[in-house]
Design a protein around this motif. Structure first.
Motif, PDB file in Angstrom:
ATOM      1  N   ALA A 107       0.801  -1.220   0.000  1.00 63.23           N
ATOM      2  CA  ALA A 107       0.000   0.000   0.000  1.00 63.23           C
ATOM      3  C   ALA A 107       0.836   1.274   0.000  1.00 63.23           C
ATOM      4  O   ALA A 107       0.317   2.361  -0.290  1.00 63.23           O
ATOM      5  CB  ALA A 107      -0.935   0.002   1.213  1.00 63.23           C
ATOM      6  N   ILE A 108       2.136   1.163   0.291  1.00 65.16           N
ATOM      7  CA  ILE A 108       2.994   2.357   0.340  1.00 65.16           C
ATOM      8  C   ILE A 108       3.020   3.024  -1.027  1.00 65.16           C
ATOM      9  O   ILE A 108       3.256   2.394  -2.055  1.00 65.16           O
ATOM     10  CB  ILE A 108       4.425   1.988   0.767  1.00 65.16           C
ATOM     11  N   GLY A 109       2.780   4.308  -1.064  1.00 69.22           N
ATOM     12  CA  GLY A 109       2.880   5.068  -2.309  1.00 69.22           C
ATOM     13  C   GLY A 109       1.778   4.799  -3.312  1.00 69.22           C
ATOM     14  O   GLY A 109       1.944   5.096  -4.501  1.00 69.22           O
ATOM     15  N   ALA A 110       0.641   4.262  -2.863  1.00 67.14           N
ATOM     16  CA  ALA A 110      -0.451   3.939  -3.795  1.00 67.14           C
ATOM     17  C   ALA A 110      -0.982   5.178  -4.506  1.00 67.14           C
ATOM     18  O   ALA A 110      -1.576   5.077  -5.574  1.00 67.14           O
ATOM     19  CB  ALA A 110      -1.579   3.235  -3.043  1.00 67.14           C
ATOM     20  N   GLU A 111      -0.738   6.342  -3.922  1.00 67.09           N
ATOM     21  CA  GLU A 111      -1.225   7.583  -4.538  1.00 67.09           C
ATOM     22  C   GLU A 111      -0.217   8.174  -5.525  1.00 67.09           C
ATOM     23  O   GLU A 111      -0.497   9.185  -6.166  1.00 67.09           O
ATOM     24  CB  GLU A 111      -1.535   8.614  -3.446  1.00 67.09           C
ATOM     25  N   ASP A 112       0.942   7.539  -5.676  1.00 63.18           N
ATOM     26  CA  ASP A 112       2.020   8.132  -6.477  1.00 63.18           C
ATOM     27  C   ASP A 112       1.930   7.835  -7.972  1.00 63.18           C
ATOM     28  O   ASP A 112       2.634   8.449  -8.761  1.00 63.18           O
ATOM     29  CB  ASP A 112       3.385   7.634  -5.983  1.00 63.18           C
ATOM     30  N   ALA A 113       1.119   6.852  -8.374  1.00 62.50           N
ATOM     31  CA  ALA A 113       1.108   6.447  -9.774  1.00 62.50           C
ATOM     32  C   ALA A 113      -0.273   5.949 -10.169  1.00 62.50           C
ATOM     33  O   ALA A 113      -1.093   5.580  -9.325  1.00 62.50           O
ATOM     34  CB  ALA A 113       2.156   5.355 -10.006  1.00 62.50           C
ATOM     35  N   ASP A 114      -0.514   5.922 -11.483  1.00 58.88           N
ATOM     36  CA  ASP A 114      -1.763   5.373 -12.000  1.00 58.88           C
ATOM     37  C   ASP A 114      -1.789   3.855 -11.897  1.00 58.88           C
ATOM     38  O   ASP A 114      -2.839   3.253 -11.655  1.00 58.88           O
ATOM     39  CB  ASP A 114      -1.956   5.783 -13.468  1.00 58.88           C
ATOM     40  N   PHE A 115      -0.585   3.244 -12.113  1.00 61.76           N
ATOM     41  CA  PHE A 115      -0.484   1.785 -12.053  1.00 61.76           C
ATOM     42  C   PHE A 115       0.689   1.391 -11.180  1.00 61.76           C
ATOM     43  O   PHE A 115       1.787   1.947 -11.310  1.00 61.76           O
ATOM     44  CB  PHE A 115      -0.285   1.189 -13.453  1.00 61.76           C
ATOM     45  N   MET A 116       0.459   0.416 -10.298  1.00 60.36           N
ATOM     46  CA  MET A 116       1.516  -0.181  -9.493  1.00 60.36           C
ATOM     47  C   MET A 116       1.699  -1.615  -9.983  1.00 60.36           C
ATOM     48  O   MET A 116       0.786  -2.435  -9.866  1.00 60.36           O
ATOM     49  CB  MET A 116       1.125  -0.176  -8.013  1.00 60.36           C
ATOM     50  N   LEU A 117       2.863  -1.904 -10.568  1.00 56.23           N
ATOM     51  CA  LEU A 117       3.152  -3.245 -11.074  1.00 56.23           C
ATOM     52  C   LEU A 117       4.013  -3.964 -10.046  1.00 56.23           C
ATOM     53  O   LEU A 117       5.126  -3.518  -9.743  1.00 56.23           O
ATOM     54  CB  LEU A 117       3.877  -3.175 -12.421  1.00 56.23           C
ATOM     55  N   CYS A 118       3.512  -5.064  -9.503  1.00 52.86           N
ATOM     56  CA  CYS A 118       4.188  -5.779  -8.428  1.00 52.86           C
ATOM     57  C   CYS A 118       4.541  -7.177  -8.887  1.00 52.86           C
ATOM     58  O   CYS A 118       3.651  -8.018  -9.105  1.00 52.86           O
ATOM     59  CB  CYS A 118       3.304  -5.848  -7.188  1.00 52.86           C
ATOM     60  N   GLU A 119       5.831  -7.438  -9.022  1.00 56.83           N
ATOM     61  CA  GLU A 119       6.310  -8.756  -9.444  1.00 56.83           C
ATOM     62  C   GLU A 119       6.618  -9.611  -8.216  1.00 56.83           C
ATOM     63  O   GLU A 119       7.330  -9.172  -7.312  1.00 56.83           O
ATOM     64  CB  GLU A 119       7.563  -8.608 -10.309  1.00 56.83           C
ATOM     65  N   ILE A 120       6.098 -10.835  -8.207  1.00 59.90           N
ATOM     66  CA  ILE A 120       6.377 -11.778  -7.124  1.00 59.90           C
ATOM     67  C   ILE A 120       7.482 -12.716  -7.597  1.00 59.90           C
ATOM     68  O   ILE A 120       7.327 -13.416  -8.603  1.00 59.90           O
ATOM     69  CB  ILE A 120       5.130 -12.612  -6.748  1.00 59.90           C
ATOM     70  N   GLY A 121       8.604 -12.718  -6.906  1.00 60.86           N
ATOM     71  CA  GLY A 121       9.723 -13.565  -7.301  1.00 60.86           C
ATOM     72  C   GLY A 121       9.423 -15.039  -7.122  1.00 60.86           C
ATOM     73  O   GLY A 121       8.509 -15.437  -6.395  1.00 60.86           O
TER      74      GLY A 121
END
Length: 547
Positions: A127-141
């Motif tokens: 949830a950190i920085g959810a307001e900083d971008a239109d899309f948050m791309l999170c890769e799970i290793g």
């Protein structure tokens, strides 16, 4: 609030999740959206900083001093968005945070469990920085089914469930193996991978299928049916000649459109792909070739120098030439004459590293470049060994060495022109370190400023006298030997703002010989080559015209 894309992998590792994530980020940017990319790694190390390069490859360093997975380098190179500490997390860091809270009593005496305490910690990170971008791309290793990844998969399942509908989607990368004996592409591994993912409560919205062969429409329809995704969301991913072809290749097969459709974003903004068309034009229409030798300690694994190799490619793009990298183990030069190995080489790069192994070979490489007037770029340890070489062979300090290799004061008499940094200024406070401190996270890490000497070669290269670059080291060139070294022709052309720490050295009278204490490769991008690498390759081009 950002929309979240969770990128997972199945069947086998090393399918290219990081590259797919980076390419998707670039394509969303091309459509006018802002993006941030994030990596969640299941290993128990707090970060990769203490791992051997042979174990993990390169450690990528952010401006704010995080030691991260090399995939964050892909993210930056493709999007230009500087990564932050909050863009990388590991199981080790998650568990450390949970246990620190438990010791403080933050959980009010409750029994600490994976669910909800560990998963809540992961969700808080997401949830950190959810307001900083239109899309948050999170890769799970890792790969779905790995036991160490289960807390992350459960956390992203919960996170998506708790968010309003339409704010999160799942993209799953799998393999379609080709069986030559039967002449068939097999979809069953992909089906089983999706089944594994669904068994933990996650249903993919987009499937990216790696394949060495074209995927017929019949097979795509079969995958869509059995994996319960729309046919248009089954995206083929083929092998490419260059990683920088990925944004255009993924756009051609509809990855960005499939993601926007999954979010019900319609009509979707048209993409502006001119940046990537120019990148590919420079790659495919090179007007020459130069040969650059990388003399390093970890040359058996190219991923150990990932950013350096890519930065050289970017330098080639800036000069419209192709850079042919020749990998040379530095230890070879400790046994053999460098000349036969370096004949026909147009420039030499000596990268960083840790420990004594191979350092005498790096010193000989620096001496060869200086004597033969061949362009030389020394990075971190590569700079320090160039200073030791000058001290020994030009300044009369025949016993010059580094404290990194001679900790026992009485074991060997030497002149420590490179010493263990015990104190430095970071921002507005003083940082102190001792030799006996923990290894992890104790180096001089992240972005630091430097001032360049007027009229120096590096000031010409940068076009400025104030720069900021990323560091990762715990040993420094001792300013006490500056006068003697400069009298011998090695100019200290870049210094920390307080004048105490040498940042850049260069040999006066040499066509191009520069050593830098920082890591310029970490800030280079295909559409914005780092000036040091662009000018280094330019010098290599000049050399190629003379030999």
């Amino acid at each position: 609030m950002a929309r979240y894309v969770f990128i997972t992998g199945g069947v086998v590792s090393s399918l290219g999740k990081g590259l797919a994530s980076a390419a998707l980020g670039a394509l969303l940017q091309a459509r006018g959206f802002t993006v941030r990319l994030r990596k969640l790694d299941p290993y128990l190390n707090v970060d990769p900083g203490t791992m051997s390069p042979f174990e993990h490859g390169e450690v990528f360093v952010t401006d704010d001093g995080a030691e991260t997975d090399l995939d964050l380098g892909h993210y930056e190179r493709f999007t230009g968005v500087p990564a932050r500490k909050t863009d990388s997390i590991s199981s080790g860091r998650i568990y450390m945070n949970v246990l620190e809270k438990e010791r403080r009593g933050d959980y009010l005496g409750k029994t600490i469990q994976v669910i909800p305490h560990v998963t809540n910690e992961i969700k808080d990170f997401l949830a950190i920085g959810a307001e900083d971008a239109d899309f948050m791309l999170c890769e799970i290793g890792g790969t779905v089914g790995d036991i160490e990844g289960l807390p992350f998969f459960e956390a992203i399942r919960q996170f998506a469930h708790e968010r309003p509908r339409g704010e999160c989607i799942f993209m799953h990368l799998t393999l379609l193996p080709w069986l030559a004996a039967s002449g068939e592409l097999k979809t069953k591994p992909t089906q089983h991978s999706v089944k594994e993912l669904r068994s933990i409560g996650i249903a993919p919205d987009v499937l990216v299928c790696r394949s060495e062969q074209p995927i017929p429409e019949k097979e795509r329809a079969k995958i869509a049916l059995f994996c319960n995704v729309r046919p248009g969301a089954v995206i083929p991913a083929y092998d490419l000649k260059s990683i920088y072809e990925a944004p255009l290749a993924y756009h051609k097969v509809g990855l960005d459109q499939a993601v926007l459709d999954a979010f019900n974003i319609s009509p979707a903004p048209r993409p502006d792909l001119r940046r990537w068309e120019d990148v590919m034009d420079r790659l495919e229409n090179a007007e020459g070739e130069v040969r650059v030798a990388i003399v390093g300690k970890y040359t058996q694994l190219e991923d150990a120098y990932k950013s350096i190799k890519e930065a050289l490619t970017h330098g080639g793009m800036a000069n419209r030439v192709r850079v042919q990298v020749e990998w040379i183990d530095a230890e070879v030069f400790e046994r053999e004459d460098p000349s036969p190995h370096l004949q026909g080489i147009h420039a030499i790069l000596v990268p960083g590293g840790f420990g004594e192994r191979g350092t005498e070979g790096k010193i000989r490489a620096a001496a060869w470049a200086r004597e033969k007037q061949i362009p030389y770029l020394g990075i971190c340890l590569g700079m320090q060994m160039a200073v030791v070489e000058a001290a020994r062979n030009l300044a009369g300090l025949s016993d010059a060495g580094s404290e990194e290799f001679d900790h026992e004061a009485g074991a060997k008499r030497f002149t420590p022109v490179v010493y263990h940094l015990k104190e430095w200024v970071q921002g507005n406070h003083v940082v102190e370190r001792k030799l006996g401190d923990d290894k992890g996270g104790t180096m001089r890490l992240g972005a630091y400023s430097a001032r360049l000497a007027e009229g120096s070669q590096v000031a010409r290269v940068y076009g400025d006298t104030r720069i900021e670059e990323r560091h990762r080291h715990r040993y420094e060139v001792d300013i006490a030997y500056r006068e003697k070294l400069e009298a011998a022709g090695l100019r200290f052309s870049g210094m920390s703002p307080d004048g105490r720490l040498p940042e850049i050295v260069e040999h006066e009278g040499h066509p191009w010989f520069i050593g830098v204490q920082f890591h310029p490769e970490l800030k280079s991008k295909p559409f914005a080559p780092h000036p040091l690498f662009a000018d280094f390759v330019r010098a290599a081009v000049e050399t190629s015209r003379l030999v």
